[in-house]
Design a protein around this motif. Structure first.
Motif, PDB file in Angstrom:
ATOM      1  N   ALA A 118      12.510   9.437   0.396  1.00  0.00           N
ATOM      2  CA  ALA A 118      12.295  10.821   0.001  1.00  0.00           C
ATOM      3  C   ALA A 118      12.956  11.076  -1.346  1.00  0.00           C
ATOM      4  O   ALA A 118      14.037  10.551  -1.636  1.00  0.00           O
ATOM      5  N   THR A 119      12.305  11.871  -2.188  1.00  0.00           N
ATOM      6  CA  THR A 119      12.845  12.251  -3.483  1.00  0.00           C
ATOM      7  C   THR A 119      12.598  13.729  -3.711  1.00  0.00           C
ATOM      8  O   THR A 119      11.638  14.301  -3.174  1.00  0.00           O
ATOM      9  N   SER A 120      13.465  14.337  -4.508  1.00  0.00           N
ATOM     10  CA  SER A 120      13.321  15.749  -4.844  1.00  0.00           C
ATOM     11  C   SER A 120      14.091  16.020  -6.123  1.00  0.00           C
ATOM     12  O   SER A 120      15.120  15.387  -6.395  1.00  0.00           O
ATOM     13  N   GLY A 121      13.579  16.970  -6.902  1.00  0.00           N
ATOM     14  CA  GLY A 121      14.284  17.365  -8.104  1.00  0.00           C
ATOM     15  C   GLY A 121      15.413  18.335  -7.849  1.00  0.00           C
ATOM     16  O   GLY A 121      16.133  18.694  -8.778  1.00  0.00           O
ATOM     17  N   GLY A 122      15.575  18.761  -6.620  1.00  0.00           N
ATOM     18  CA  GLY A 122      16.625  19.698  -6.273  1.00  0.00           C
ATOM     19  C   GLY A 122      16.080  20.856  -5.465  1.00  0.00           C
ATOM     20  O   GLY A 122      14.857  20.968  -5.246  1.00  0.00           O
ATOM     21  N   PRO A 123      16.924  21.752  -4.990  1.00  0.00           N
ATOM     22  CA  PRO A 123      16.465  22.910  -4.225  1.00  0.00           C
ATOM     23  C   PRO A 123      15.436  23.726  -5.014  1.00  0.00           C
ATOM     24  O   PRO A 123      15.650  24.051  -6.178  1.00  0.00           O
ATOM     25  N   GLY A 141      10.524  21.236  -4.649  1.00  0.00           N
ATOM     26  CA  GLY A 141       9.606  20.459  -3.829  1.00  0.00           C
ATOM     27  C   GLY A 141      10.165  19.092  -3.505  1.00  0.00           C
ATOM     28  O   GLY A 141      11.262  18.720  -3.933  1.00  0.00           O
ATOM     29  N   ALA A 142       9.384  18.338  -2.756  1.00  0.00           N
ATOM     30  CA  ALA A 142       9.843  17.011  -2.338  1.00  0.00           C
ATOM     31  C   ALA A 142       8.654  16.086  -2.159  1.00  0.00           C
ATOM     32  O   ALA A 142       7.526  16.526  -1.952  1.00  0.00           O
ATOM     33  N   THR A 143       8.943  14.781  -2.271  1.00  0.00           N
ATOM     34  CA  THR A 143       7.923  13.752  -2.081  1.00  0.00           C
ATOM     35  C   THR A 143       8.446  12.718  -1.100  1.00  0.00           C
ATOM     36  O   THR A 143       9.558  12.196  -1.276  1.00  0.00           O
ATOM     37  N   PHE A 144       7.636  12.417  -0.093  1.00  0.00           N
ATOM     38  CA  PHE A 144       7.941  11.362   0.872  1.00  0.00           C
ATOM     39  C   PHE A 144       6.965  10.219   0.632  1.00  0.00           C
ATOM     40  O   PHE A 144       5.744  10.419   0.664  1.00  0.00           O
ATOM     41  N   LEU A 145       7.509   9.035   0.367  1.00  0.00           N
ATOM     42  CA  LEU A 145       6.707   7.868  -0.006  1.00  0.00           C
ATOM     43  C   LEU A 145       6.764   6.820   1.094  1.00  0.00           C
ATOM     44  O   LEU A 145       7.851   6.358   1.460  1.00  0.00           O
ATOM     45  N   ILE A 146       5.596   6.440   1.598  1.00  0.00           N
ATOM     46  CA  ILE A 146       5.467   5.364   2.589  1.00  0.00           C
ATOM     47  C   ILE A 146       4.943   4.126   1.868  1.00  0.00           C
ATOM     48  O   ILE A 146       3.939   4.195   1.150  1.00  0.00           O
ATOM     49  N   ARG A 147       5.605   2.998   2.080  1.00  0.00           N
ATOM     50  CA  ARG A 147       5.169   1.712   1.532  1.00  0.00           C
ATOM     51  C   ARG A 147       4.958   0.763   2.702  1.00  0.00           C
ATOM     52  O   ARG A 147       5.879   0.515   3.473  1.00  0.00           O
ATOM     53  N   LEU A 148       3.747   0.234   2.814  1.00  0.00           N
ATOM     54  CA  LEU A 148       3.394  -0.683   3.894  1.00  0.00           C
ATOM     55  C   LEU A 148       2.808  -1.964   3.309  1.00  0.00           C
ATOM     56  O   LEU A 148       2.096  -1.925   2.298  1.00  0.00           O
ATOM     57  N   PRO A 149       3.078  -3.128   3.936  1.00  0.00           N
ATOM     58  CA  PRO A 149       2.487  -4.379   3.444  1.00  0.00           C
ATOM     59  C   PRO A 149       0.966  -4.338   3.543  1.00  0.00           C
ATOM     60  O   PRO A 149       0.407  -3.950   4.567  1.00  0.00           O
ATOM     61  N   ARG A 150       0.312  -4.723   2.469  1.00  0.00           N
ATOM     62  CA  ARG A 150      -1.151  -4.746   2.473  1.00  0.00           C
ATOM     63  C   ARG A 150      -1.661  -5.909   3.321  1.00  0.00           C
ATOM     64  O   ARG A 150      -0.989  -6.914   3.519  1.00  0.00           O
ATOM     65  N   ALA A 184       0.848  -1.187   0.000  1.00  0.00           N
ATOM     66  CA  ALA A 184       0.000   0.000   0.000  1.00  0.00           C
ATOM     67  C   ALA A 184       0.883   1.237   0.000  1.00  0.00           C
ATOM     68  O   ALA A 184       1.882   1.300   0.723  1.00  0.00           O
ATOM     69  N   MET A 185       0.502   2.229  -0.833  1.00  0.00           N
ATOM     70  CA  MET A 185       1.303   3.434  -1.004  1.00  0.00           C
ATOM     71  C   MET A 185       0.619   4.641  -0.379  1.00  0.00           C
ATOM     72  O   MET A 185      -0.606   4.785  -0.446  1.00  0.00           O
ATOM     73  N   LEU A 186       1.440   5.524   0.179  1.00  0.00           N
ATOM     74  CA  LEU A 186       0.939   6.791   0.712  1.00  0.00           C
ATOM     75  C   LEU A 186       2.038   7.832   0.509  1.00  0.00           C
ATOM     76  O   LEU A 186       3.164   7.644   0.970  1.00  0.00           O
ATOM     77  N   LYS A 187       1.714   8.933  -0.198  1.00  0.00           N
ATOM     78  CA  LYS A 187       2.704   9.950  -0.527  1.00  0.00           C
ATOM     79  C   LYS A 187       2.308  11.298   0.063  1.00  0.00           C
ATOM     80  O   LYS A 187       1.132  11.648   0.085  1.00  0.00           O
ATOM     81  N   VAL A 188       3.313  12.034   0.517  1.00  0.00           N
ATOM     82  CA  VAL A 188       3.149  13.421   0.943  1.00  0.00           C
ATOM     83  C   VAL A 188       4.060  14.254   0.047  1.00  0.00           C
ATOM     84  O   VAL A 188       5.282  14.156   0.132  1.00  0.00           O
ATOM     85  N   THR A 189       3.446  15.060  -0.815  1.00  0.00           N
ATOM     86  CA  THR A 189       4.190  15.854  -1.800  1.00  0.00           C
ATOM     87  C   THR A 189       3.948  17.328  -1.547  1.00  0.00           C
ATOM     88  O   THR A 189       2.805  17.747  -1.330  1.00  0.00           O
ATOM     89  N   ASP A 190       5.029  18.108  -1.566  1.00  0.00           N
ATOM     90  CA  ASP A 190       4.887  19.550  -1.380  1.00  0.00           C
ATOM     91  C   ASP A 190       5.537  20.291  -2.533  1.00  0.00           C
ATOM     92  O   ASP A 190       6.200  19.701  -3.385  1.00  0.00           O
ATOM     93  N   THR A 191       5.333  21.601  -2.578  1.00  0.00           N
ATOM     94  CA  THR A 191       5.905  22.470  -3.604  1.00  0.00           C
ATOM     95  C   THR A 191       6.836  23.479  -2.949  1.00  0.00           C
ATOM     96  O   THR A 191       6.889  24.643  -3.355  1.00  0.00           O
ATOM     97  N   GLY A 192       7.563  23.009  -1.930  1.00  0.00           N
ATOM     98  CA  GLY A 192       8.417  23.898  -1.154  1.00  0.00           C
ATOM     99  C   GLY A 192       9.850  23.915  -1.623  1.00  0.00           C
ATOM    100  O   GLY A 192      10.148  23.791  -2.820  1.00  0.00           O
ATOM    101  N   GLY A 193      10.758  24.042  -0.649  1.00  0.00           N
ATOM    102  CA  GLY A 193      12.164  24.281  -0.952  1.00  0.00           C
ATOM    103  C   GLY A 193      12.906  23.105  -1.540  1.00  0.00           C
ATOM    104  O   GLY A 193      13.941  23.277  -2.184  1.00  0.00           O
ATOM    105  N   GLY A 194      12.437  21.878  -1.348  1.00  0.00           N
ATOM    106  CA  GLY A 194      13.136  20.723  -1.873  1.00  0.00           C
ATOM    107  C   GLY A 194      14.493  20.507  -1.209  1.00  0.00           C
ATOM    108  O   GLY A 194      14.830  21.134  -0.206  1.00  0.00           O
TER     109      GLY A 194
END
Length: 395
Positions: free
Chosen positions: A361-366, A369-378, A304-314
């Motif tokens: 966590a992933t980001s395209g650079g400063p 923005g950034a994305t935090f991805l949670i993966r949990l067993p279904r 199961a996937m859950l993402k928190v994505t923002d448009t901030g500083g990265g």
């Protein structure tokens, strides 16, 4: 030669000598066994063949002399072969024992160096078989992990001392000012003392929490819940803070609802940390998005996937792992905060991993923005017949 004192223990033989003696005893036992079997069986077999040989039977005296000559030949042959074989076996055993002894001694010396604090000690893989090469690799890997752990410990102590310095200095300065009469002991002064004390308590509590989480000592109370429900509750709890900061908070639920077996309170803590981290780094007028559902281009139906994505500083992509370290800070790091203890992401990852999940966590650079991805067993996991059906469809 110095005589051994009464009561003094005799120095034990080295590993090489013990191994050589052991192999020599094995060879000697084998030689004695061969000699005994040869003397007990070979003459009987030879006599039987001699009696059944074509032609007139030999006289008893001649037959006894032939059998005796055969037995003497066996004794002489084995009498020469056994000593020569034992000498060769001892020589080979000595060479092998010396190489094994040096390898074992090298590991012992390296282990002693590590015990004395030299965590850079390593051993070379001996060319005496894959098992010893595997032992050397395992030892070096252990030494590397110990060195990394020690480095982390030292950095942690330094960072913790740095974090404690500010509130302690503020407390000391305020108390001295009150004692000297520079500050009055009024409500404002007392509030300052209470705030700094609370900051210290918060720091200590967070350190205890992350230590328990990383050591898998959390008191988890798992039950089956829907991921969408967890995300909805977290978004609802954080909405007021986002509205006050002028940042939009959106929730997207994609695909069929997934269920996971987790501790809802702990996962709520993870989401709260991620949302607080996103809010601190997202300017007013921009948005933070929580997405529940399958990740694009993934074939793993058991997660199961859950993402928190923002448009901030990265952040710099090279810091994708380091931002989860305790107190890690760079000018562009996601963990540079104006409040908190700076270990919220560390706690979040430790809690997720305690549920056999992952947090990345992933980001395209400063500035990207950034994305935090949670993966949990279904829950429940895919059934075996479903897996077989899927394999049949692929074939």
């Amino acid at each position: 030669m110095r005589a051994r004192q009464p009561g003094q223990r005799r120095a034990p033989l080295s590993f090489a000598w013990r191994l050589m003696v052991s192999l020599g005893l094995v060879v000697l036992a084998g030689a004695v066994t061969v000699l005994g079997v040869a003397l007990g069986v070979a003459p009987q077999i030879f006599g039987s063949h001699l009696r059944t040989a074509p032609g007139a039977p030999l006289e008893e005296r001649v037959s006894a002399q032939v059998e005796g000559a055969f037995a003497n030949a066996i004794v002489l042959s084995l009498g020469v072969a056994i000593p020569v074989g034992m000498l060769v076996a001892f020589a080979v055993s000595w060479l092998v024992a010396q190489r094994l002894g040096r390898s074992v001694a090298a590991v012992a010396v390296a282990a002693d160096r590590i015990a004395r604090g030299n965590l850079q000690a390593r051993v070379e893989a001996p060319a005496i078989g894959p098992e010893f090469a595997q032992l050397a690799d395992a030892f070096n890997s252990m030494a590397g992990r110990l060195a990394e752990t020690e480095s982390t410990r030292r950095r942690l102590i330094g960072d913790l001392a740095h974090e404690l310095r500010t509130p302690l200095a503020s407390l000391e300065a305020t108390v001295e000012a009150v004692i000297d009469g520079v500050l009055p002991a009024d409500v404002v002064t007392l509030d300052t003392l209470v705030d700094q004390t609370a900051r210290l308590q918060h720091l200590v509590a967070d350190m205890a929490a992350v230590s328990r989480a990383e050591e898998r000592q959390l008191d988890l109370r798992p039950r089956v819940v829907e991921v969408a429900s967890l995300a909805s509750d977290a978004v609802l709890a954080a909405t007021a803070r986002f509205v006050a900061a002028g940042v939009r908070l959106e929730l997207d639920i994609v695909g069929e609802p997934s269920k996971v077996r987790v501790d809802p309170q702990r996962i709520a803590e993870v989401l709260a940390n991620l949302l607080d981290n996103a809010l601190r780094h997202t300017p007013a007028g921009r948005e933070v998005r929580v997405v529940v559902g399958p990740q694009r281009d993934t074939a793993d139906d058991g997660v199961a996937m859950l993402k928190v994505t923002d448009t901030g500083g990265g952040f710099d992509p090279s810091d994708a792992e380091r931002i989860f370290e305790r107190f890690y800070r760079t000018d562009s790091s996601r963990t540079r905060t104006t409040a908190g203890t700076g270990i919220g992401l560390t706690i979040a990852r430790a809690i997720v991993e305690a549920h056999d999940g992952t947090l990345t966590a992933t980001s395209g650079g400063p500035g990207a923005g950034a994305t935090f991805l949670i993966r949990l067993p279904r829950h429940p996991p895919a059934r075996s017949d479903d897996r077989r059906a899927g394999l049949a469809r692929r074939s």
